[in-house]
Design a protein around this motif. Structure first.
Motif, PDB file in Angstrom:
ATOM      1  N   THR A   1       0.812  -1.211   0.000  1.00  0.00           N
ATOM      2  CA  THR A   1       0.000   0.000   0.000  1.00  0.00           C
ATOM      3  C   THR A   1       0.850   1.267   0.000  1.00  0.00           C
ATOM      4  OG1 THR A   1      -1.943   1.019   1.045  1.00  0.00           O
ATOM      5  CG2 THR A   1      -0.271   0.115   2.531  1.00  0.00           C
ATOM      6  N   GLU A   2       0.185   2.386  -0.207  1.00  0.00           N
ATOM      7  CA  GLU A   2       0.887   3.665  -0.288  1.00  0.00           C
ATOM      8  C   GLU A   2       1.309   4.151   1.101  1.00  0.00           C
ATOM      9  OE1 GLU A   2      -1.202   6.245   1.632  1.00  0.00           O
ATOM     10  OE2 GLU A   2      -1.256   7.387  -0.241  1.00  0.00           O
ATOM     11  N   ASN A   3       2.054   5.223   1.111  1.00  0.00           N
ATOM     12  CA  ASN A   3       2.749   5.669   2.322  1.00  0.00           C
ATOM     13  C   ASN A   3       1.842   5.835   3.555  1.00  0.00           C
ATOM     14  OD1 ASN A   3       4.784   6.644   3.943  1.00  0.00           O
ATOM     15  ND2 ASN A   3       5.523   8.173   2.501  1.00  0.00           N
ATOM     16  N   MET A   4       0.827   6.666   3.464  1.00  0.00           N
ATOM     17  CA  MET A   4       0.059   6.941   4.680  1.00  0.00           C
ATOM     18  C   MET A   4      -0.819   5.764   5.090  1.00  0.00           C
ATOM     19  SD  MET A   4      -1.898  10.246   6.054  1.00  0.00           S
ATOM     20  CE  MET A   4      -3.325  10.247   5.041  1.00  0.00           C
ATOM     21  N   PHE A   5      -1.414   5.080   4.103  1.00  0.00           N
ATOM     22  CA  PHE A   5      -2.221   3.902   4.474  1.00  0.00           C
ATOM     23  C   PHE A   5      -1.311   2.876   5.163  1.00  0.00           C
ATOM     24  CE2 PHE A   5      -5.096   4.674   0.498  1.00  0.00           C
ATOM     25  CZ  PHE A   5      -5.659   5.766   1.115  1.00  0.00           C
ATOM     26  N   GLY A   6      -0.095   2.751   4.661  1.00  0.00           N
ATOM     27  CA  GLY A   6       0.848   1.779   5.224  1.00  0.00           C
ATOM     28  C   GLY A   6       1.276   2.160   6.632  1.00  0.00           C
ATOM     29  N   ASP A   7       1.399   3.452   6.870  1.00  0.00           N
ATOM     30  CA  ASP A   7       1.743   3.925   8.210  1.00  0.00           C
ATOM     31  C   ASP A   7       0.676   3.460   9.197  1.00  0.00           C
ATOM     32  OD1 ASP A   7       3.051   5.470  10.238  1.00  0.00           O
ATOM     33  OD2 ASP A   7       1.481   6.990   9.988  1.00  0.00           O
ATOM     34  N   ILE A   8      -0.571   3.678   8.813  1.00  0.00           N
ATOM     35  CA  ILE A   8      -1.683   3.373   9.722  1.00  0.00           C
ATOM     36  C   ILE A   8      -1.879   1.860   9.852  1.00  0.00           C
ATOM     37  CG2 ILE A   8      -4.165   3.667  10.069  1.00  0.00           C
ATOM     38  CD1 ILE A   8      -3.812   6.360   8.410  1.00  0.00           C
ATOM     39  N   LEU A   9      -1.925   1.171   8.720  1.00  0.00           N
ATOM     40  CA  LEU A   9      -2.194  -0.277   8.776  1.00  0.00           C
ATOM     41  C   LEU A   9      -1.063  -1.042   9.458  1.00  0.00           C
ATOM     42  CD1 LEU A   9      -3.785  -0.970   5.277  1.00  0.00           C
ATOM     43  CD2 LEU A   9      -4.946  -0.677   7.476  1.00  0.00           C
ATOM     44  N   SER A  10       0.187  -0.558   9.329  1.00  0.00           N
ATOM     45  CA  SER A  10       1.267  -1.318   9.960  1.00  0.00           C
ATOM     46  C   SER A  10       1.212  -1.175  11.485  1.00  0.00           C
ATOM     47  CB  SER A  10       2.639  -0.944   9.392  1.00  0.00           C
ATOM     48  OG  SER A  10       2.944   0.389   9.637  1.00  0.00           O
ATOM     49  N   ASP A  11       0.739  -0.055  11.986  1.00  0.00           N
ATOM     50  CA  ASP A  11       0.541   0.041  13.445  1.00  0.00           C
ATOM     51  C   ASP A  11      -0.581  -0.896  13.885  1.00  0.00           C
ATOM     52  OD1 ASP A  11       2.522   1.985  13.804  1.00  0.00           O
ATOM     53  OD2 ASP A  11       1.261   3.152  15.183  1.00  0.00           O
ATOM     54  N   GLU A  12      -1.632  -0.946  13.087  1.00  0.00           N
ATOM     55  CA  GLU A  12      -2.745  -1.835  13.431  1.00  0.00           C
ATOM     56  C   GLU A  12      -2.269  -3.293  13.421  1.00  0.00           C
ATOM     57  OE1 GLU A  12      -6.102  -1.824  10.786  1.00  0.00           O
ATOM     58  OE2 GLU A  12      -7.286  -3.040  12.155  1.00  0.00           O
ATOM     59  N   ALA A  13      -1.549  -3.648  12.359  1.00  0.00           N
ATOM     60  CA  ALA A  13      -1.053  -5.027  12.247  1.00  0.00           C
ATOM     61  C   ALA A  13      -0.117  -5.345  13.414  1.00  0.00           C
ATOM     62  CB  ALA A  13      -0.329  -5.225  10.918  1.00  0.00           C
ATOM     63  N   ALA A  14       0.653  -4.350  13.838  1.00  0.00           N
ATOM     64  CA  ALA A  14       1.590  -4.556  14.942  1.00  0.00           C
ATOM     65  C   ALA A  14       0.851  -5.002  16.201  1.00  0.00           C
ATOM     66  CB  ALA A  14       2.356  -3.271  15.219  1.00  0.00           C
ATOM     67  N   MET A  15      -0.299  -4.410  16.426  1.00  0.00           N
ATOM     68  CA  MET A  15      -1.019  -4.725  17.662  1.00  0.00           C
ATOM     69  C   MET A  15      -1.631  -6.121  17.664  1.00  0.00           C
ATOM     70  SD  MET A  15      -0.315  -2.973  20.014  1.00  0.00           S
ATOM     71  CE  MET A  15      -1.328  -3.765  21.262  1.00  0.00           C
ATOM     72  N   LEU A  16      -1.755  -6.733  16.480  1.00  0.00           N
ATOM     73  CA  LEU A  16      -2.230  -8.117  16.436  1.00  0.00           C
ATOM     74  C   LEU A  16      -1.286  -9.001  17.232  1.00  0.00           C
ATOM     75  CD1 LEU A  16      -2.967  -8.435  12.613  1.00  0.00           C
ATOM     76  CD2 LEU A  16      -4.655  -8.135  14.431  1.00  0.00           C
ATOM     77  N   THR A  17      -0.008  -8.642  17.184  1.00  0.00           N
ATOM     78  CA  THR A  17       0.997  -9.506  17.804  1.00  0.00           C
ATOM     79  C   THR A  17       1.086  -9.286  19.309  1.00  0.00           C
ATOM     80  OG1 THR A  17       2.803  -7.937  17.694  1.00  0.00           O
ATOM     81  CG2 THR A  17       2.395  -9.242  15.724  1.00  0.00           C
ATOM     82  N   GLY A  18       0.375  -8.326  19.819  1.00  0.00           N
ATOM     83  CA  GLY A  18       0.384  -8.121  21.267  1.00  0.00           C
ATOM     84  C   GLY A  18       1.367  -7.064  21.702  1.00  0.00           C
ATOM     85  N   SER A  19       2.512  -7.048  21.075  1.00  0.00           N
ATOM     86  CA  SER A  19       3.475  -6.050  21.505  1.00  0.00           C
ATOM     87  C   SER A  19       4.231  -5.458  20.340  1.00  0.00           C
ATOM     88  CB  SER A  19       4.498  -6.656  22.450  1.00  0.00           C
ATOM     89  OG  SER A  19       5.527  -5.702  22.637  1.00  0.00           O
ATOM     90  N   ILE A  20       4.191  -4.168  20.268  1.00  0.00           N
ATOM     91  CA  ILE A  20       4.948  -3.464  19.246  1.00  0.00           C
ATOM     92  C   ILE A  20       6.450  -3.619  19.528  1.00  0.00           C
ATOM     93  CG2 ILE A  20       4.924  -1.196  20.348  1.00  0.00           C
ATOM     94  CD1 ILE A  20       4.027  -0.178  17.466  1.00  0.00           C
ATOM     95  N   GLY A  21       6.771  -4.042  20.727  1.00  0.00           N
ATOM     96  CA  GLY A  21       8.170  -4.278  21.120  1.00  0.00           C
ATOM     97  C   GLY A  21       8.800  -5.486  20.450  1.00  0.00           C
ATOM     98  N   MET A  22       8.017  -6.207  19.655  1.00  0.00           N
ATOM     99  CA  MET A  22       8.496  -7.426  19.008  1.00  0.00           C
ATOM    100  C   MET A  22       8.746  -7.240  17.520  1.00  0.00           C
ATOM    101  SD  MET A  22       8.432  -9.719  21.337  1.00  0.00           S
ATOM    102  CE  MET A  22       8.562 -11.133  20.263  1.00  0.00           C
ATOM    103  N   LEU A  23       8.346  -6.087  16.972  1.00  0.00           N
ATOM    104  CA  LEU A  23       8.294  -6.010  15.512  1.00  0.00           C
ATOM    105  C   LEU A  23       9.462  -5.281  14.871  1.00  0.00           C
ATOM    106  CD1 LEU A  23       4.517  -5.450  15.009  1.00  0.00           C
ATOM    107  CD2 LEU A  23       5.827  -7.554  14.927  1.00  0.00           C
ATOM    108  N   SER A  24      10.004  -5.933  13.859  1.00  0.00           N
ATOM    109  CA  SER A  24      11.170  -5.420  13.154  1.00  0.00           C
ATOM    110  C   SER A  24      10.721  -4.786  11.840  1.00  0.00           C
ATOM    111  CB  SER A  24      12.095  -6.586  12.844  1.00  0.00           C
ATOM    112  OG  SER A  24      11.367  -7.577  12.136  1.00  0.00           O
TER     113      SER A  24
END
Ligand code: IPM
Ligand code: MG
Length: 359
Positions: free
Chosen positions: A242-265
């Protein structure tokens, strides 16, 4: 003779330097185990560079990055610089380094570790098997379009323009198709083609290129629907482009699926093998300097660097396996611990991962 790889190290602000410190320890251990050789050159970046050099991205730092084979970045930003003018904000340095190094593709994997499933806010049965990658366009769109203020009929107006040209879309979409080919061969292209002209161009380009990758199953998903489907059926996604801003938002959302943003590279790539690697999380000023941050995202970013820039696949897997075995053994930093009283500090977690590394 061992091939020496040059690594530019930009610790940045807040917890950045401490998590990067643990990642370097992991790199040093892999030098011993796998006969690799790295040369580290440190540069000032972000808020600390504003304080010491008067700009978030000093020329010297850019020079260090340009002569390196890869960049390892911690995090930038903090309340101290939040009210600064645009040129003196750490985030401006981040956007500047992406543009200056031609890093148009940002790869953000979101993998749910089975043993951390209870750290997520979603139900385990929804999360089961989730392993996706967001491929975000990083140097175009509304982030880099013309921005200005003007006097309108009803007072001051602000304008941000979103521009994409065909070649910008083509190169990121091709890269996403190629990544999908090496994974489960499913690609979701996310846009807002029912409203935006840039999205209509995006979709045209995707449809034109798709026949070159006949083995990849393509779906077009509108961004609002994608935000919903990510919570409803996360495991059905493989690669999302996806494009820049949609990717910014969706990648934060996807990060939270994993429980902790502290795990994502994450990896930011350009045309060649050069890449910039950083954790998805920020500088966490609230816990900076306490030695309690989670270094795993940065350590996993090193695994991505080994795989994507250097082709050190065996060492990349060794790092991922070490992280997994430490987690499986029940070790946790505070952000992912159920029983916070037993949480490990940053260094203790780093040491456990180093100790778990093997060939
Ligand atoms: C990110 C961040 C940055 C962005 C900010 C800090 C400029 O949110 O890397 O996702 O929006 O790209
Ligand atoms: Mg973001």
């Amino acid at each position: 003779m061992t091939d020496v790889k040059k690594i530019a190290v930009l610790g940045g602000d807040g917890i950045g330097p401490e998590v990067v410190g643990e990642a370097i320890k992991v790199m040093k251990k892999t030098e011993e185990l796998f006969g690799l050789k790295f040369e580290f050159e440190h540069g000032l970046f972000g808020g600390i560079a504003i304080d010491e050099k008067g700009t978030p991205l000093p020329q010297e730092t850019l020079d260090i990055c340009q002569r390196a084979d890869a960049v390892l970045l911690g995090a930038v930003g903090g309340p101290k610089w939040d009210n600064n003018s645009k040129e003196l904000r750490p985030e401006t340095g981040l956007l500047g380094i992406r543009k200056a190094l031609g890093l148009f593709s940002n790869i953000r994997p979101a993998t749910v570790f089975d043993c951390l499933m209870d750290a997520s806010t979603l139900k385990p049965e929804v999360l089961e098997g989730t392993d996706l990658i967001v491929v975000r366009e990083l140097t175009g769109g509304i982030y880099f379009g013309e921005k200005f203020r003007r006097d309108g009929e009803h007072g001051q107006e602000a304008v941000d323009t979103c521009v994409y040209n065909v070649s910008e879309v083509e190169r990121i979409v091709r890269q996403a198709f190629e990544i999908a080919q090496k994974r489960s061969k499913r690609l979701a292209s996310v846009d807002k083609a029912n409203v935006l002209e840039t999205s209509r161009l995006w979709r045209e380009v995707v449809n034109r290129i798709a026949p070159e990758y006949p083995d990849v199953e393509l779906e077009h998903v509108l961004v609002d629907n994608c935000a919903m489907q990510l919570l409803r059926r996360p495991s059905s996604f493989d690669v999302i482009v996806t494009e820049n801003m949609f990717g910014d938002i969706l990648s934060d959302e996807a990060a939270m699926l994993t429980g902790s943003i502290g795990m994502l590279s994450s990896a930011s790539l350009g045309e060649g093998s050069f890449g910039l690697y950083e954790p998805v999380h920020g500088s966490a000023p609230d816990i900076a300097g306490q030695g309690i941050s989670n270094p795993i995202a940065t350590i996993l970013s090193v695994a991505l660097m080994y795989r994507l820039t250097f082709g050190y696949e065996e060492a990349a897997q060794a790092i991922e396996n070490a992280v997994k075995s430490v987690l499986d053994a029940g070790h946790r930093t505070g952000d992912i611990a159920v029983d916070k009283s037993k949480a490990l500090g940053t260094e203790a977690m780093g040491e456990r991962i180093v100790a778990a590394l093997s060939k």
